[in-house]
Design a protein around this motif. Structure first.
Motif, PDB file in Angstrom:
ATOM      1  N   ILE A 175       3.376  71.200 -62.528  1.00  0.00           N
ATOM      2  CA  ILE A 175       4.363  71.404 -61.460  1.00  0.00           C
ATOM      3  C   ILE A 175       3.660  71.641 -60.134  1.00  0.00           C
ATOM      4  N   ARG A 176       2.620  72.453 -60.151  1.00  0.00           N
ATOM      5  CA  ARG A 176       1.854  72.734 -58.926  1.00  0.00           C
ATOM      6  C   ARG A 176       1.268  71.454 -58.351  1.00  0.00           C
ATOM      7  N   LEU A 177       0.671  70.652 -59.211  1.00  0.00           N
ATOM      8  CA  LEU A 177       0.071  69.398 -58.770  1.00  0.00           C
ATOM      9  C   LEU A 177       1.133  68.449 -58.228  1.00  0.00           C
ATOM     10  N   LEU A 178       2.228  68.285 -58.953  1.00  0.00           N
ATOM     11  CA  LEU A 178       3.306  67.400 -58.487  1.00  0.00           C
ATOM     12  C   LEU A 178       3.831  67.842 -57.124  1.00  0.00           C
ATOM     13  N   ALA A 179       4.004  69.137 -56.945  1.00  0.00           N
ATOM     14  CA  ALA A 179       4.497  69.641 -55.657  1.00  0.00           C
ATOM     15  C   ALA A 179       3.516  69.314 -54.534  1.00  0.00           C
ATOM     16  N   GLU A 180       2.234  69.513 -54.781  1.00  0.00           N
ATOM     17  CA  GLU A 180       1.215  69.219 -53.764  1.00  0.00           C
ATOM     18  C   GLU A 180       1.223  67.737 -53.381  1.00  0.00           C
ATOM     19  N   VAL A 181       1.239  66.877 -54.400  1.00  0.00           N
ATOM     20  CA  VAL A 181       1.177  65.436 -54.137  1.00  0.00           C
ATOM     21  C   VAL A 181       2.460  64.957 -53.466  1.00  0.00           C
ATOM     22  N   LEU A 182       3.583  65.419 -53.962  1.00  0.00           N
ATOM     23  CA  LEU A 182       4.870  65.023 -53.395  1.00  0.00           C
ATOM     24  C   LEU A 182       4.937  65.374 -51.903  1.00  0.00           C
ATOM     25  N   LEU A 183       4.514  66.573 -51.571  1.00  0.00           N
ATOM     26  CA  LEU A 183       4.545  66.991 -50.162  1.00  0.00           C
ATOM     27  C   LEU A 183       3.506  66.258 -49.323  1.00  0.00           C
ATOM     28  N   ASP A 184       2.315  66.091 -49.864  1.00  0.00           N
ATOM     29  CA  ASP A 184       1.250  65.441 -49.105  1.00  0.00           C
ATOM     30  C   ASP A 184       1.542  63.965 -48.858  1.00  0.00           C
ATOM     31  N   GLU A 185       2.028  63.281 -49.886  1.00  0.00           N
ATOM     32  CA  GLU A 185       2.299  61.846 -49.757  1.00  0.00           C
ATOM     33  C   GLU A 185       3.735  61.550 -49.328  1.00  0.00           C
ATOM     34  N   ARG A 186       4.534  62.595 -49.235  1.00  0.00           N
ATOM     35  CA  ARG A 186       5.925  62.469 -48.793  1.00  0.00           C
ATOM     36  C   ARG A 186       6.699  61.437 -49.622  1.00  0.00           C
ATOM     37  N   TRP A 187       6.666  61.643 -50.936  1.00  0.00           N
ATOM     38  CA  TRP A 187       7.362  60.737 -51.843  1.00  0.00           C
ATOM     39  C   TRP A 187       8.857  60.743 -51.572  1.00  0.00           C
ATOM     40  N   ASP A 188       9.456  59.594 -51.703  1.00  0.00           N
ATOM     41  CA  ASP A 188      10.906  59.453 -51.623  1.00  0.00           C
ATOM     42  C   ASP A 188      11.391  59.104 -53.020  1.00  0.00           C
ATOM     43  N   LEU A 189      11.966  60.076 -53.696  1.00  0.00           N
ATOM     44  CA  LEU A 189      12.426  59.892 -55.074  1.00  0.00           C
ATOM     45  C   LEU A 189      13.946  59.876 -55.180  1.00  0.00           C
ATOM     46  N   LEU A 190      14.628  59.643 -54.071  1.00  0.00           N
ATOM     47  CA  LEU A 190      16.088  59.674 -54.086  1.00  0.00           C
ATOM     48  C   LEU A 190      16.652  58.658 -55.067  1.00  0.00           C
ATOM     49  N   MET A 191      17.683  59.125 -55.789  1.00  0.00           N
ATOM     50  CA  MET A 191      18.320  58.284 -56.788  1.00  0.00           C
ATOM     51  C   MET A 191      19.769  58.749 -56.906  1.00  0.00           C
ATOM     52  N   PRO A 192      20.695  57.847 -57.176  1.00  0.00           N
ATOM     53  CA  PRO A 192      22.095  58.261 -57.313  1.00  0.00           C
ATOM     54  C   PRO A 192      22.282  59.333 -58.389  1.00  0.00           C
ATOM     55  N   VAL A 193      23.144  60.282 -58.118  1.00  0.00           N
ATOM     56  CA  VAL A 193      23.421  61.358 -59.059  1.00  0.00           C
ATOM     57  C   VAL A 193      23.921  60.801 -60.388  1.00  0.00           C
ATOM     58  N   SER A 194      24.676  59.714 -60.352  1.00  0.00           N
ATOM     59  CA  SER A 194      25.191  59.135 -61.599  1.00  0.00           C
ATOM     60  C   SER A 194      24.051  58.726 -62.533  1.00  0.00           C
ATOM     61  N   LEU A 195      22.939  58.248 -61.968  1.00  0.00           N
ATOM     62  CA  LEU A 195      21.786  57.881 -62.802  1.00  0.00           C
ATOM     63  C   LEU A 195      21.078  59.127 -63.321  1.00  0.00           C
ATOM     64  N   CYS A 196      21.057  60.179 -62.522  1.00  0.00           N
ATOM     65  CA  CYS A 196      20.506  61.454 -62.987  1.00  0.00           C
ATOM     66  C   CYS A 196      21.331  61.989 -64.153  1.00  0.00           C
ATOM     67  N   ASP A 197      22.653  61.847 -64.054  1.00  0.00           N
ATOM     68  CA  ASP A 197      23.533  62.260 -65.150  1.00  0.00           C
ATOM     69  C   ASP A 197      23.239  61.460 -66.418  1.00  0.00           C
ATOM     70  N   GLU A 198      23.015  60.163 -66.271  1.00  0.00           N
ATOM     71  CA  GLU A 198      22.660  59.336 -67.432  1.00  0.00           C
ATOM     72  C   GLU A 198      21.333  59.792 -68.029  1.00  0.00           C
ATOM     73  N   ASN A 199      20.376  60.136 -67.172  1.00  0.00           N
ATOM     74  CA  ASN A 199      19.088  60.637 -67.659  1.00  0.00           C
ATOM     75  C   ASN A 199      19.269  61.947 -68.428  1.00  0.00           C
ATOM     76  N   ASP A 200      20.164  62.789 -67.924  1.00  0.00           N
ATOM     77  CA  ASP A 200      20.428  64.057 -68.596  1.00  0.00           C
ATOM     78  C   ASP A 200      20.978  63.803 -70.002  1.00  0.00           C
TER      79      ASP A 200
END
Length: 146
Positions: free
Chosen positions: A13-38
């Motif tokens: 989690i620490r590593l992902l947070a560092e990389v996400l912030l440093d590289e400014r990842w855009d991981l936006l995805m529709p909530v409906s797909l997140c619900d399907e993943n759940d």
């Protein structure tokens, strides 16, 4: 779950947070797909056999492809996988003197735990629990924990 597994979760989690912030990842995805993943994540062997909606991260200014369904092992370790990108980021940190080889190696071990579970090489905690429950002499297979 062992102390080593807890350390792997915190480290990842620490590593992902560092990389996400440093590289400014855009991981936006529709909530409906997140619900399907759940929903998909609740199925047996979902980590090693399931398919999840995922949109590979795009860095600042980059255009990310649309979400697609893929196995967790590809989400984590495929060519555009999040752990693949984390490892490349760690290598750059080592090359720039901002991270030691020992720290990078520890992060690599943490990530490997999740990759081995996603590939089916190691059981997930849920699989371990189900196996332990099935071996219990009082368990009758009725979903009731003795």
């Amino acid at each position: 779950v062992t102390d080593a597994e807890n350390a792997a979760v915190v480290g990842a989690i620490r590593l992902l947070a560092e990389v996400l912030l440093d590289e400014r990842w855009d991981l936006l995805m529709p909530v409906s797909l997140c619900d399907e993943n759940d929903e998909a994540s609740g199925l047996r062997r979902a980590a090693s056999e399931g398919a999840f909606w995922f949109r590979p991260p795009a860095g600042a200014g980059g255009a990310a492809p649309p979400p697609s369904r893929m196995p967790l092992k590809d989400i984590l370790s495929g060519p555009a996988g999040i752990f693949t990108r984390c490892r490349a980021w760690l290598d750059r940190q080592v090359a720039n003197g901002r991270c030691s080889d020992a720290a990078r190696d520890a992060f690599h071990r943490h990530l490997l735990l999740f990759e081995r579970r996603a590939s089916g090489e190691l059981p997930t905690p849920a699989q371990l629990f189900r196996a332990k429950l099935a071996r219990h002499p009082s368990y009758k297979g009725d979903g009731v924990v003795p």
